[in-house]
Design an enzyme around this catalytic site. Structure first.
Site, PDB file in Angstrom:
ATOM      1  N   HIS A 179       8.999 100.910  73.243  1.00  0.00           N
ATOM      2  CA  HIS A 179       8.615 102.146  73.913  1.00  0.00           C
ATOM      3  C   HIS A 179       9.676 103.218  73.742  1.00  0.00           C
ATOM      4  O   HIS A 179       9.395 104.362  73.396  1.00  0.00           O
ATOM      5  CB  HIS A 179       8.371 101.862  75.390  1.00  0.00           C
ATOM      6  CG  HIS A 179       8.005 103.077  76.161  1.00  0.00           C
ATOM      7  ND1 HIS A 179       8.924 103.769  76.908  1.00  0.00           N
ATOM      8  CD2 HIS A 179       6.848 103.759  76.244  1.00  0.00           C
ATOM      9  CE1 HIS A 179       8.327 104.823  77.436  1.00  0.00           C
ATOM     10  NE2 HIS A 179       7.061 104.830  77.058  1.00  0.00           N
ATOM     11  N   ARG A 201      25.880  93.416  28.189  1.00  0.00           N
ATOM     12  CA  ARG A 201      25.629  94.082  29.474  1.00  0.00           C
ATOM     13  C   ARG A 201      24.226  93.832  29.993  1.00  0.00           C
ATOM     14  O   ARG A 201      23.266  93.864  29.246  1.00  0.00           O
ATOM     15  CB  ARG A 201      25.819  95.606  29.310  1.00  0.00           C
ATOM     16  CG  ARG A 201      27.042  95.991  28.520  1.00  0.00           C
ATOM     17  CD  ARG A 201      27.043  97.455  28.138  1.00  0.00           C
ATOM     18  NE  ARG A 201      27.105  98.346  29.291  1.00  0.00           N
ATOM     19  CZ  ARG A 201      27.025  99.677  29.195  1.00  0.00           C
ATOM     20  NH1 ARG A 201      26.840 100.248  28.013  1.00  0.00           N
ATOM     21  NH2 ARG A 201      27.090 100.417  30.279  1.00  0.00           N
ATOM     22  N   MET A 212      24.213  92.865  38.851  1.00  0.00           N
ATOM     23  CA  MET A 212      24.184  91.860  37.779  1.00  0.00           C
ATOM     24  C   MET A 212      25.489  91.950  36.975  1.00  0.00           C
ATOM     25  O   MET A 212      26.387  92.675  37.345  1.00  0.00           O
ATOM     26  CB  MET A 212      22.954  92.081  36.914  1.00  0.00           C
ATOM     27  CG  MET A 212      21.678  91.823  37.697  1.00  0.00           C
ATOM     28  SD  MET A 212      20.196  92.002  36.724  1.00  0.00           S
ATOM     29  CE  MET A 212      20.252  93.694  36.276  1.00  0.00           C
ATOM     30  N   ARG A 244      21.929 107.696  33.936  1.00  0.00           N
ATOM     31  CA  ARG A 244      20.767 107.428  34.795  1.00  0.00           C
ATOM     32  C   ARG A 244      20.619 108.568  35.786  1.00  0.00           C
ATOM     33  O   ARG A 244      21.558 109.363  35.952  1.00  0.00           O
ATOM     34  CB  ARG A 244      20.933 106.098  35.531  1.00  0.00           C
ATOM     35  CG  ARG A 244      22.135 106.096  36.454  1.00  0.00           C
ATOM     36  CD  ARG A 244      22.355 104.735  37.083  1.00  0.00           C
ATOM     37  NE  ARG A 244      23.748 104.607  37.468  1.00  0.00           N
ATOM     38  CZ  ARG A 244      24.414 103.459  37.589  1.00  0.00           C
ATOM     39  NH1 ARG A 244      23.813 102.332  37.339  1.00  0.00           N
ATOM     40  NH2 ARG A 244      25.666 103.447  37.949  1.00  0.00           N
ATOM     41  N   CYS A 290      -4.574 115.014  64.875  1.00  0.00           N
ATOM     42  CA  CYS A 290      -3.453 115.323  65.757  1.00  0.00           C
ATOM     43  C   CYS A 290      -2.740 114.086  66.276  1.00  0.00           C
ATOM     44  O   CYS A 290      -1.873 114.168  67.115  1.00  0.00           O
ATOM     45  CB  CYS A 290      -3.903 116.209  66.914  1.00  0.00           C
ATOM     46  SG  CYS A 290      -5.076 115.407  68.008  1.00  0.00           S
ATOM     47  N   SER A 321     -10.910 117.103  66.151  1.00  0.00           N
ATOM     48  CA  SER A 321      -9.561 116.705  65.776  1.00  0.00           C
ATOM     49  C   SER A 321      -9.423 115.211  66.030  1.00  0.00           C
ATOM     50  O   SER A 321      -9.677 114.734  67.135  1.00  0.00           O
ATOM     51  CB  SER A 321      -8.536 117.484  66.591  1.00  0.00           C
ATOM     52  OG  SER A 321      -7.237 117.143  66.190  1.00  0.00           O
ATOM     53  N   GLY A 380      25.745  97.288  40.098  1.00  0.00           N
ATOM     54  CA  GLY A 380      26.717  96.241  40.397  1.00  0.00           C
ATOM     55  C   GLY A 380      26.126  94.889  40.761  1.00  0.00           C
ATOM     56  O   GLY A 380      26.857  93.961  41.080  1.00  0.00           O
ATOM     57  N   TYR A 435      -6.551 120.067  58.218  1.00  0.00           N
ATOM     58  CA  TYR A 435      -5.131 120.226  58.543  1.00  0.00           C
ATOM     59  C   TYR A 435      -4.628 119.012  59.323  1.00  0.00           C
ATOM     60  O   TYR A 435      -5.405 118.261  59.887  1.00  0.00           O
ATOM     61  CB  TYR A 435      -4.893 121.502  59.367  1.00  0.00           C
ATOM     62  CG  TYR A 435      -5.449 121.420  60.776  1.00  0.00           C
ATOM     63  CD1 TYR A 435      -4.691 120.879  61.814  1.00  0.00           C
ATOM     64  CD2 TYR A 435      -6.739 121.857  61.062  1.00  0.00           C
ATOM     65  CE1 TYR A 435      -5.209 120.766  63.091  1.00  0.00           C
ATOM     66  CE2 TYR A 435      -7.259 121.752  62.332  1.00  0.00           C
ATOM     67  CZ  TYR A 435      -6.494 121.204  63.343  1.00  0.00           C
ATOM     68  OH  TYR A 435      -7.009 121.073  64.600  1.00  0.00           O
ATOM     69  N   LYS A 465      19.358 100.779  31.600  1.00  0.00           N
ATOM     70  CA  LYS A 465      20.602 101.005  30.858  1.00  0.00           C
ATOM     71  C   LYS A 465      20.312 101.052  29.363  1.00  0.00           C
ATOM     72  O   LYS A 465      20.757 101.966  28.664  1.00  0.00           O
ATOM     73  CB  LYS A 465      21.583  99.867  31.164  1.00  0.00           C
ATOM     74  CG  LYS A 465      22.994 100.130  30.744  1.00  0.00           C
ATOM     75  CD  LYS A 465      23.900  98.940  31.067  1.00  0.00           C
ATOM     76  CE  LYS A 465      24.103  98.758  32.562  1.00  0.00           C
ATOM     77  NZ  LYS A 465      24.785  97.500  32.901  1.00  0.00           N
TER      78      LYS A 465
HETATM   79  P1  ADP Z   1      27.377  98.051  35.494  1.00  0.00           P
HETATM   80  O1  ADP Z   1      25.902  97.957  35.442  1.00  0.00           O
HETATM   81  O2  ADP Z   1      27.995  97.194  36.515  1.00  0.00           O
HETATM   82  O3  ADP Z   1      27.859  99.481  35.504  1.00  0.00           O
HETATM   83  P2  ADP Z   1      27.985  98.088  32.702  1.00  0.00           P
HETATM   84  O4  ADP Z   1      27.232  97.232  31.753  1.00  0.00           O
HETATM   85  O5  ADP Z   1      27.552  99.505  32.720  1.00  0.00           O
HETATM   86  O6  ADP Z   1      27.891  97.426  34.115  1.00  0.00           O
HETATM   87  O7  ADP Z   1      29.498  97.970  32.307  1.00  0.00           O
HETATM   88  C1  ADP Z   1      30.593  97.903  33.187  1.00  0.00           C
HETATM   89  C2  ADP Z   1      31.651  98.893  32.753  1.00  0.00           C
HETATM   90  O8  ADP Z   1      32.097  98.634  31.429  1.00  0.00           O
HETATM   91  C3  ADP Z   1      31.144 100.310  32.741  1.00  0.00           C
HETATM   92  O9  ADP Z   1      32.142 101.164  33.229  1.00  0.00           O
HETATM   93  C4  ADP Z   1      30.877 100.576  31.300  1.00  0.00           C
HETATM   94  O10 ADP Z   1      30.999 101.942  31.002  1.00  0.00           O
HETATM   95  C5  ADP Z   1      31.931  99.761  30.610  1.00  0.00           C
HETATM   96  N1  ADP Z   1      31.481  99.335  29.279  1.00  0.00           N
HETATM   97  C6  ADP Z   1      30.355  98.681  29.006  1.00  0.00           C
HETATM   98  N2  ADP Z   1      30.213  98.496  27.673  1.00  0.00           N
HETATM   99  C7  ADP Z   1      31.290  99.058  27.093  1.00  0.00           C
HETATM  100  C8  ADP Z   1      31.712  99.200  25.740  1.00  0.00           C
HETATM  101  N3  ADP Z   1      30.990  98.737  24.730  1.00  0.00           N
HETATM  102  N4  ADP Z   1      32.862  99.839  25.523  1.00  0.00           N
HETATM  103  C9  ADP Z   1      33.606 100.303  26.558  1.00  0.00           C
HETATM  104  N5  ADP Z   1      33.252 100.200  27.847  1.00  0.00           N
HETATM  105  C10 ADP Z   1      32.108  99.580  28.121  1.00  0.00           C
HETATM  106 MG    MG Z   2      27.158 100.868  34.324  1.00  0.00          MG
END
Ligand code: ADP
Ligand code: MG
Ligand code: MG
Length: 918
Positions: free
Chosen positions: A487, A126, A137, A371, A869, A801, A135, A889, A23
C-alpha cells in the site's frame, strides 16, 4: 557442405550481431569503415551453440539451478559439475580446420608466424555476445608466447622488458582464465616481486623481476594443473574453449537473469581472434577508453581515459590512475585528432554515442572495439536531442532513444553524488525522489508537525489505507515491511511522494516512537534522508539536487507532441497538482477526484452529516454550505487549466471511508460516560455508522448508486462545479468543464442521475447567472457491464473514460489490496501472470474489453471522446497498447505526464508495435 563457422573482419556483415556478437560486429564494421583495426577473424555464436550441443540438456539444467542463486555449497558444486561437463567437450566438427586456415591467412597478412621463435604472431582471444555483457565473460591477451617466442618478440621489438612484461601477463591470464586457477596465487606472487624490486607500480618492475614472475607463475600452474602448455596451437585451442565456457560463468548467468537476456536476445558467445597490438611497449604506447560524448552530462566532447605503458585490462582493473583524455590531447595532439575523427565517424554510422576501446602502439592508433554507450538519463536526453539537431539522427529516432524511465528519473530530486553519504539501511526504491525530513511515527503526528511547517518523514512498520492523510502531510515515507506493490508503495507512487519500503534492517517501534538500526537509535524529530531512487536510508540531512524539466527534455517532449496521436491529460485533484500537471505539459485534467477536497476538517464534518442524515431535508441542509466551500476549489483549478478540459468525477468511494469507525465511536461513548457527559448524540452516531456498514464496501453503496439513492447529493456537487464555471466565465475566463459519473453499470443509472441531479443543477445555475454553460456529461467505464453495454451507454454520454484500476479488479475478480500482497508476487514468480495487471494493462483480458468498448462507443457515437484515467494511463507498455485502440487520450498522475507524452509518441512511431515485442 559443412557449416561455415569462421569469418574474417573484411568479409562479414556487421549488422548480424546475433551471429558475430556485438564486439565482433564492431570489429567488422570498424575494419570496413577504414579505421585501423588489427587484423583478425570471428568464430560465430553458432559454433559456440554447436560446441555445447552434445550436452545441451544437462548444461541447461545446471544453468537453471544457478539462475536461482542457490546457497554457496550447492552453487560451487553446480559450477564444478558444469565446468567439468564443458571441459570434456570437443570443438564442433570442422571448426579447428577452419581456424587453422584463417590463422594462415592472418600470418600472411601481418607477416609473422604463430609460434615462430624469430618473428612470432600473437593474438588475443576475446568473448563477445549479441548484447554487451561488460566484463561478464573472458578474454585472453598475448596468446602465442612461450619460452622461445618471447625471445623472438624481444628481438623483433628490440625491447626485452616489454616482451617479458607481455609474457608474465599472458602466463597469469592463461592460468586464471583458461586453466581456472585462483588469481590470488598469481597476484600475491606478483606483489612479492614488486616489493622485492621496490616497484611502486607495475612499469617499475625491472626485467629480472618480470623473468622471475614468469617462472613463478609457471610453477604455480605446474602445481595446480600441470606443465604450462608451450605449444601455441594448444594454447589457442584451450583458449577458444575457455571463451566458449565463459558464456556459462556464474556471473554471466546471473547477469543474463538480471538483465532479462533470453536466448532470443543473445544465445552463446562468439570468439574474436585479433592480432595483438601493444600498449605496453613504452611511454609512447598505452591503452584507453573513450566516449564520443560526455556520458554524465551529455556534453559534446570526448570523454575518457588513457593509460600509458599498459594493456587493456589495466584500465578497468584500476591498479593505476589513468590520465584524462584532455591530458592525452595535450600530449598526443595528432593521435587525439585521429581518435576524434574515428569516434565521430562511428557515432554517425551507428547513430548513437559510442564507447570505444583503443590502443596506441609506438605512436600508432588502433581501434579495438566500439559499442553504443550507456549514459545517465540526463546525458541520454541531451545527446539524443543534440544528435537530432546535428542531423546525425532524425527527431523520431531521438524520441526512440530515450526510455520513459529516463524521463521519470529526470523529474525527481536526487541525492547529490558529491555528498558521498553512507546509508544506514537499504530498502526497496518504491517511489522515486530523495528527501530529508524529521522522523514521525504516526500519521496524525505527521499532520500536526506538517501544520507547524515542519518537513517530516513518516516511518511505519507498514502502512494501511487509514494512514493516507499522513502520506500527504509527509515529504517521504519509510517502512520496514512491504514490497513494491505494498500500500505504501502504490500510494506513494500515485501521489509522487518519495518512498522506501521494506527496509528490514530498521526496527521501528511505533508505540515507543523510535527507530533503531545497528545499535543506533533515532527518536521522533531526528532527521533522516531517504532516497526513493535507490532505496537507501541515511542518517541526518544529505544534500539533494532538485528536479527540473531540463531544456533538452522540454524540447524532446515538444517533438513528441508533434508526433503523437494520443492526448495526454493528468489526474489531478488539488490546485498544486493541476499547476504541476500543466507545467509538465498536460492538455487538461482527465480525472479530478472530488474526494480529496473533503479533507479539510470543516468539510469532512459537513460531509459526515450529509451521510448520516436520515431525511432528504436534513441532507440538503448540510449540502448547501458544503457545496459553497467546494466551489472555490473548483474555480481555482479551472482557472489553472483555463481553456483546457477538466473532468470532474462525482463522489465515488464507499461512504464509510468518510465516517469514523464503530470502535472509535464506542470508545468515545465510554469516555463521555466516564466523564459524565450526555451520550445521546454519540449513540445515534454509533447506530447510524453500524447501519451503514457493508459486507463488501468496494462492491457496495458507492459511486452512481449514491447518486441514485440521494440525487440531491449529485445536484449540489454539480451545482458547485457549474457555479464555479459560470463565475469564471463572467470574469472573462474560459473554463472547459466536464462531469463524470463513476461506477455505472446500466445506461438507466446515467439517465436517472442526469435527470434528477446533474441537469437540474446546470439549468438552475444557467438561469440564475444568465451564463450559458456547455458542460459535457460522461461516464467512467469500470464495471464489466458498462463495457459490455457500451452500445447503449455511448448514446447517452459525451465522453467515456476507462477506470482501468477498478475495471481490472472487476475483470479478474481480484481485490487489489489483497491480490498485490497475498498472491500476485507468487503468480509472477510462477509465470501465471507476466506482469502485475494493476501496473501494466492486461492486454489479453482487460485490454480486449477496452478495445471492444472503445470501438463500439465510436461506432454508435462518432463524436464521443474516449479516455483512460486508471494508473495504466501513465504506464508506457499500456500506452503502447492504447495506441492500437480507439482510445483518444490517456490521463496520468502529474509526474508521469512527461513520460506519457514520450511513450505516446513512441507508440505512434512504432505503430503500437512495441507492445508486441516486449
Ligand atoms: P571486455 O569485453 O572485458 O572488454 P575485451 O575482449 O574487449 O574484453 O578485451 C579486454 C581488453 O583487452 C580491452 O581493453 C581490449 O581493448 C584489450 N584487447 C583486446 N584485444 C586486444 C588486442 N588484440 N590488442 C591489444 N589489446 C587488446
Ligand atoms: Mg572490451
Ligand atoms: Mg473507480
Amino acid at each position: 557442405m559443412p557449416k561455415k563457422y569462421v569469418y574474417d573482419f573484411e568479409e562479414a556483415d556487421y549488422r548480424n550481431k546475433k551471429l558475430f556478437g556485438g564486439k565482433g560486429a564492431s570489429l567488422i564494421q570498424m575494419t570496413q569503415l577504414g579505421l585501423r583495426v588489427p587484423p583478425g577473424f570471428i568464430i560465430t555464436t553458432e559454433a559456440c551453440k554447436d560446441f555445447f550441443a552434445p550436452r545441451r540438456a544437462e548444461i541447461a539444467e545446471l544453468e537453471a539451478l544457478l539462475e536461482k542463486q542457490p546457497p554457496p555449497e550447492v552453487r560451487d558444486q553446480a559450477i564444478g559439475k558444469l565446468f567439468a561437463l564443458i571441459n570434456g567437450l570437443d570443438l564442433p566438427q570442422g571448426l579447428w580446420e577452419e581456424v587453422l586456415q584463417h590463422m594462415r591467412r592472418l600470418e600472411e597478412k601481418v607477416g609473422r608466424k604463430f609460434g615462430d621463435p624469430e618473428n612470432p604472431l600473437l593474438v588475443s582471444v576475446r568473448s563477445g555476445a549479441a548484447v554487451s555483457m561488460p566484463g561478464m565473460m573472458d578474454t585472453v591477451l598475448n596468446l602465442g608466447l612461450n619460452d622461445q617466442t618471447v625471445k623472438g618478440l624481444a628481438k623483433q621489438t628490440g625491447n626485452e622488458w616489454f616482451a617479458y612484461d607481455a609474457y608474465r601477463r599472458f602466463v597469469n591470464m592463461f592460468g586464471r582464465i583458461v586453466l581456472g586457477i585462483d588469481d590470488k596465487l598469481f597476484s600475491s606472487a606478483w606483489e612479492e616481486i614488486k616489493k622485492k624490486y621496490n616497484a611502486k607500480e607495475d612499469p617499475d618492475v625491472p626485467l629480472e623481476g618480470l623473468k622471475e614472475a614468469v617462472e613463478r607463475f609457471k610453477e604455480i600452474i605446474r602445481r595446480q594443473y600441470g606443465e604450462f602448455p608451450q605449444d601455441p596451437w594448444e594454447q589457442l585451442k584451450l583458449a577458444i574453449k575457455a571463451v566458449f565456457r565463459s558464456w556459462d560463468s556464474p556471473r554471466a548467468i546471473f547477469y543474463r537473469v538480471a538483465e532479462k537476456i533470453t536466448p532470443d536476445v543473445a544465445d552463446c558467445t562468439a570468439v574474436n581472434v585479433v592480432t595483438m597490438v601493444f600498449g605496453n611497449m613504452g611511454w609512447d604506447s598505452g591503452t584507453g577508453v573513450v566516449f564520443s560524448r560526455d556520458v554524465a552530462t551529455g556534453e559534446n566532447r570526448l570523454y575518457g581515459e588513457f593509460l600509458p605503458v599498459a594493456q587493456g585490462e589495466d584500465v578497468v582493473a584500476g591498479i593505476r590512475t589513468p590520465m584524462d583524455i584532455e591530458e592525452f590531447r595535450k600530449r598526443f595532439p595528432h593521435l587525439y585528432d585521429e581518435l576524434y575523427k574515428g569516434v565521430k565517424l562511428l557515432e554517425k554510422a551507428n547513430k548513437d554515442v559510442q564507447d570505444v576501446e583503443f590502443t596506441v602502439e609506438r605512436g600508432k592508433l588502433y581501434f579495438l572495439q566500439c559499442r553504443n554507450a550507456k549514459m545517465t538519463p540526463l546525458a541520454r536526453v541531451k545527446t539524443a536531442v543534440d544528435m537530432a539537431k546535428e542531423g546525425v539522427i532524425t527527431k523520431e529516432e531521438a524520441l526512440l532513444k530515450v526510455s520513459p524511465d529516463h524521463v521519470l528519473q529526470l523529474l525527481y530530486p536526487r541525492i547529490d553524488p558529491k555528498a558521498k553519504a553512507q546509508p544506514i539501511a537499504k530498502g526497496l526504491p518504491a517511489s522515486p525522489g530523495a528527501v530529508s525530513g524529521q522522523l514521525v511515527f504516526h500519521p496524525d503526528d505527521a499532520v500536526r508537525w506538517a501544520r507547524e511547517g515542519k518537513k517530516v518523514i513518516l516511518a511505519r512498520v507498514e502502512t494501511k489505507p487509514d494512514d493516507v492523510h499522513g502520506f500527504y502531510a509527509a515529504v517521504g515515507i519509510l517502512t520496514s515491511r512491504g514490497g513494491m506493490t505494498s500500500h505504501a508503495a502504490v500510494v506513494a507512487r500515485a501521489i509522487g511522494k518519495p518512498a522506501v519500503v521494506g527496509a528490514e534492517a530498521l526496527v521501528i517501534d511505533e508505540a515507543a516512537k523510535t527507530m533503531s538500526v545497528g545499535g543506533q537509535v533515532f527518536k521522533e524529530g531526528d532527521w533522516v534522508t531517504i532516497d526513493g531512487n535507490t532505496g537507501n536510508v541515511y542518517a541526518g540531512v544529505v544534500p539533494t539536487v532538485e528536479p527540473e524539466l531540463i531544456p533538452e527534455l522540454e524540447e524532446l517532449l515538444s517533438w513528441a507532441d508533434e508526433v503523437r496521436r494520443l492526448g495526454v491529460r493528468a489526474n489531478a485533484d488539488l490546485p498544486e497538482d493541476a499547476a504541476l500537471a500543466r507545467k509538465f505539459g498536460a492538455r487538461g485534467i482527465g480525472l479530478l477526484r472530488i474526494e480529496r477536497m473533503f479533507r479539510k476538517p470543516e468539510r469532512l464534518d459537513l460531509l459526515r452529516k450529509v451521510i448520516l442524515a436520515e431525511t432528504r431535508e436534513e441532507r440538503v441542509k448540510h449540502l448547501e454550505p458544503l457545496y459553497r466551500m467546494l466551489k472555490g476549489d473548483f474555480k481555482e483549478i479551472f482557472k489553472i487549466m483555463d481553456g483546457l478540459p477538466v473532468i470532474v468525477r462525482l463522489i465515488d468511494p464507499p461512504l464509510h471511508e468518510f465516517l469514523p469507525k464503530p470502535e472509535e465511536v464506542l470508545q468515545q461513548i465510554y469516555e463521555a460516560k466516564a466523564a459524565g457527559r450526555d451520550t445521546k448524540e454519540l449513540e445515534r452516531l454509533y447506530a447510524r455508522v453500524k447501519a451503514l456498514q457493508e459486507a463488501n464496501p468496494m462492491l457496495g453503496h458507492r459511486g452512481v448508486r449514491v447518486g441514485v439513492t440521494y440525487p440531491e447529493f449529485y445536484y449540489y456537487l454539480s451545482r458547485a462545479i457549474a457555479e464555479a464555471a459560470a463565475e469564471l466565465k463572467k470574469e472573462g475566463h474560459n473554463p472547459v468543464v466536464e462531469i463524470m459519473i463513476p461506477q455505472v453499470s446500466d445506461v438507466r443509472e446515467i439517465r436517472y442521475v442526469k435527470e434528477k441531479g446533474i441537469l437540474p443543477a446546470l439549468r438552475d445555475v444557467e438561469k440564475e447567472t444568465g451564463v450559458r454553460l456547455e458542460v459535457k456529461i460522461g461516464t467512467m467505464v469500470e464495471t464489466v457491464r458498462a463495457a459490455l453495454t457500451m452500445d447503449q451507454i455511448a448514446k447517452e454520454v459525451d465522453f467515456i473514460s476507462f477506470g482501468t484500476n477498478d475495471l481490472t479488479q472487476a475483470v479478474f475478480s481480484f481485490s487489489r489490496d489483497d491480490a498485490e500482497n497475498k498472491f500476485i508476487p507468487q503468480y509472477l514468480d510462477l509465470k501465471i501472470l507476466d506482469a502485475d495487471p494493476f501496473e501494466t494493462l492486461d492486454v489479453a483480458g482487460v485490454g480486449k474489453l477496452v478495445e471492444l468498448a472503445a470501438r463500439t462507443a465510436k461506432e454508435v457515437n462518432p463524436k464521443i471522446e474516449v479516455g483512460v484515467c486508471g494508473e495504466h494511463g501513465g504506464d508506457p507498455k499500456s500506452i503502447y497498447f492504447f495506441e492500437k485502440t480507439a482510445v483518444d487520450y490517456v490521463s496520468a498522475s502529474p509526474f508521469r505526464v512527461p513520460l506519457a507524452r514520450l511513450a505516446a509518441a513512441q507508440a505512434r512511431i512504432l505503430g503500437g508495435g512495441k507492445a508486441d515485442r516486449e
